[in-house]
Design a protein around this motif. Structure first.
Motif, short mmCIF file in Angstrom:
data_model
loop_
_atom_site.label_atom_id
_atom_site.label_comp_id
_atom_site.label_asym_id
_atom_site.label_seq_id
_atom_site.Cartn_x
_atom_site.Cartn_y
_atom_site.Cartn_z
N VAL A 168 10.03 -33.93 -2.38
CA VAL A 168 8.77 -33.01 -2.10
C VAL A 168 9.29 -31.85 -0.94
CG1 VAL A 168 6.49 -32.87 -1.18
CG2 VAL A 168 7.06 -34.59 -2.72
N TRP A 169 9.91 -32.31 -0.04
CA TRP A 169 10.49 -31.62 1.04
C TRP A 169 11.35 -30.37 0.28
CZ3 TRP A 169 15.73 -30.35 2.32
CH2 TRP A 169 15.59 -29.90 3.54
N ALA A 170 12.22 -30.85 -0.28
CA ALA A 170 12.99 -30.11 -1.00
C ALA A 170 12.33 -28.87 -1.90
CB ALA A 170 14.18 -30.75 -1.98
N LEU A 171 11.40 -29.24 -3.03
CA LEU A 171 10.82 -28.61 -3.74
C LEU A 171 9.90 -27.47 -2.93
CD1 LEU A 171 9.92 -31.16 -6.42
CD2 LEU A 171 11.36 -29.04 -6.69
N LEU A 172 9.30 -27.88 -1.80
CA LEU A 172 8.50 -27.14 -1.13
C LEU A 172 9.27 -26.00 -0.29
CD1 LEU A 172 5.73 -29.44 0.23
CD2 LEU A 172 5.65 -28.01 -1.64
N HIS A 173 10.37 -26.31 -0.10
CA HIS A 173 11.37 -25.43 0.63
C HIS A 173 11.89 -24.44 -0.60
CE1 HIS A 173 12.51 -25.77 4.95
NE2 HIS A 173 12.29 -27.07 4.79
N HIS A 174 11.96 -24.76 -1.56
CA HIS A 174 12.40 -23.75 -2.83
C HIS A 174 11.38 -23.63 -3.94
CE1 HIS A 174 16.02 -25.84 -0.80
NE2 HIS A 174 16.81 -24.64 -1.13
N GLU B 268 1.05 -32.38 -10.73
CA GLU B 268 -0.26 -32.39 -11.46
C GLU B 268 -1.40 -32.55 -10.68
OE1 GLU B 268 -2.33 -34.06 -15.67
OE2 GLU B 268 -0.23 -34.69 -14.88
N ARG B 269 -1.46 -33.51 -10.11
CA ARG B 269 -2.47 -33.92 -9.19
C ARG B 269 -3.01 -32.88 -8.18
NH1 ARG B 269 -6.40 -34.35 -6.21
NH2 ARG B 269 -7.42 -36.41 -5.73
N LEU B 270 -1.80 -32.29 -7.48
CA LEU B 270 -2.01 -31.33 -6.32
C LEU B 270 -1.36 -30.20 -6.70
CD1 LEU B 270 -1.06 -33.91 -3.50
CD2 LEU B 270 -3.26 -33.40 -4.43
N PRO B 271 -1.95 -29.09 -7.59
CA PRO B 271 -1.34 -27.72 -7.65
C PRO B 271 -1.19 -26.90 -6.67
CG PRO B 271 -3.63 -28.24 -8.65
CD PRO B 271 -3.42 -29.32 -8.11
N ARG B 272 -1.99 -27.16 -5.54
CA ARG B 272 -1.77 -26.42 -4.51
C ARG B 272 -1.08 -26.90 -3.09
NH1 ARG B 272 -6.58 -25.14 -2.17
NH2 ARG B 272 -5.68 -23.23 -1.11
N LEU B 273 0.01 -27.96 -3.40
CA LEU B 273 0.55 -28.65 -2.70
C LEU B 273 1.47 -27.55 -1.64
CD1 LEU B 273 1.41 -31.51 -1.76
CD2 LEU B 273 3.27 -31.15 -3.28
N ARG B 274 1.29 -27.86 -0.43
CA ARG B 274 2.31 -27.33 0.56
C ARG B 274 2.36 -27.94 1.86
NH1 ARG B 274 -2.92 -25.97 0.16
NH2 ARG B 274 -4.36 -25.47 2.12
N PHE B 275 3.36 -27.47 2.71
CA PHE B 275 3.53 -27.96 4.16
C PHE B 275 2.17 -27.84 4.83
CE2 PHE B 275 7.99 -27.14 3.20
CZ PHE B 275 8.64 -28.29 3.29
#
Length: 403
Positions: free
Chosen positions: A254-260, A371-378
């Motif tokens: 998740v960290w890597a995907l949010l960073h990219h 899918e459950r969290l489409p607006r996922l962010r740090f």
């Protein structure tokens, strides 16, 4: 003559936050570097290039069994029985003992057996996600990345799932370097974990169930294949390794995907990339920083370096997986990378037994999460996130996310 040590600081928070510059320097200047552990003040050889790491992980001249060391060497690396009787497991064994111990649990972790767990893993992941509020923020490690794998391994072993918070607290203590060299919390935790396992195994002997622990007990009773201490150590290892790897695979992913974000959107648009995405997460920011330790039983030449008898050596897996001689543009996070022959989960005879399970849990968990969290962010500034200390585990202390 005492051999020199290199001044590479593998333990600083700066290195933990961004290990790539230091590892690149090590691969360039001292690919087999002798450093000094700040805790034991003992020498440690770190192998940082891919080809060298693969060779080390397959080199039978180095032992995994600390009890083959002299008492003096054992004492400087392992201070007076830190973890009691919990270390007699297959990670600390050489063939033929390793082969015997691994064979006892290998059938439970074949690709086919693990695939049979897919519906249950999916159900657990969906339940955890349904328990999240519709919007807000959580520590994703606490709310999702930890309870998923610990529930899976607890059910597999027949260990009470409600004890999962104890397992996590004990594991974090046992896998963390002792603060200020104080070993007392480590010893106390080991004794608590050991007593818990002794009580659990006594209950299972009296009341066998359809679980892996009962199967191991049955194997023990068939002969001398598994001693009581080996049995306890095996269950300990399966609890710890059975959740620790996946917690950090999901968290780091998740960290890597949010960073990219471009790769995150690429995965959302093409969910079929999830298998290669998990492999790239393993390569780019895998859950294991260095291999477990090996030791030279006598002076041993390795790739042009003389490793003195009694000294520890390990492979820097994260460094090897960023070696430009093996990977094209290794600093780039590419969820469709091909080929991707990383060694995030080891190589050779000690290759991670639970690799199929860790991969399946991540392949199921990440798409459901996105899918459950489409607006996922740090939920915090990413640069403020702290990484766990120590040479073995590569994972965050917390991962606050908003959605």
């Amino acid at each position: 003559m005492e051999r020199p040590v290199h001044p590479f600081d593998l333990w600083s928070q700066e290195t933990l936050r961004d290990f790539l510059p230091l590892y690149a320097r090590m691969r360039r200047e001292a690919p087999i570097a002798r450093v000094l552990s700040p805790n034991q003040r003992a020498p440690l050889w770190v192998v940082s290039r891919y080809k060298d790491a693969v060779e080390l992980l397959r080199d039978g001249r180095f032992t995994k069994d600390r009890y083959k060391l002299s008492e003096a060497d054992r004492h400087r690396y392992f201070r007076v029985g830190e973890i009691g009787q919990l270390d007699k497991h297959m990670l600390n064994a050489d063939p033929p003992a390793h082969t015997r111990l691994r064979a006892l649990v290998a059938k439970a972790f074949t690709a086919r057996q693990v695939e049979d767990l897919r519906p249950r893993i999916t159900a657990i992941a969906q339940r955890l996600l349904e328990e999240l509020p519709p919007e807000g923020s959580v520590d994703l490690l606490d709310a999702f990345a930890f309870p998923l794998p610990i529930t899976v391994i607890a059910e597999l072993l027949g260990v009470p799932v409600e004890d999962q918070d104890r397992f996590r607290a004990w594991t974090l203590t046992l896998l963390s370097p002792p603060a200020g060299g104080n070993l007392e919390p480590l010893r106390r935790t080991a004794m608590q974990f050991q007593q818990y396992l002794q009580d659990f195994l006594a209950r299972r002997r009296a009341d066998p169930r359809d679980d892996l622990t009962s199967a191991l007990l049955a194997a023990e009773e068939q002969g001398d294949r598994l001693s009581p201490v080996e049995l306890m150590s095996m269950v300990f290892l399966l609890i710890v390794a059975g959740h620790e790897t996946t917690v950090n695979l999901i968290g780091n992913g998740v960290w890597a995907l949010l960073h990219h974000p471009e790769q995150l959107e690429r995965l959302r648009a093409s969910p079929t990339l999830i298998d290669s995405a998990v492999e790239e997460i393993l390569r780019y920011c895998g859950p294991v920083r260095h291999s477990t330790s090996r030791f030279a039983l006598q002076d041993t030449e390795f790739r042009g370096q003389l490793i003195p008898a009694g000294e520890m050596i390990m492979a820097a897996l994260l460094s090897a997986n960023h070696d430009a001689e093996q990977f094209d543009a290794p600093e780039r996070f590419d969820i469709a990378r091909e080929p991707n022959r990383h060694i995030a989960l080891g190589s050779g005879g000690h290759f991670c037994l639970g690799a199929p399970l860790a991969r399946l849990e991540a392949v199921i968990a990440l798409p459901l999460l996105l899918e459950r969290l489409p607006r996922l962010r740090f939920a915090v500034e990413p640069s403020t996130l702290r990484w766990r200390s120590g040479l073995l585990i590569h994972g965050l202390e917390r991962l606050p996310v908003a959605f």
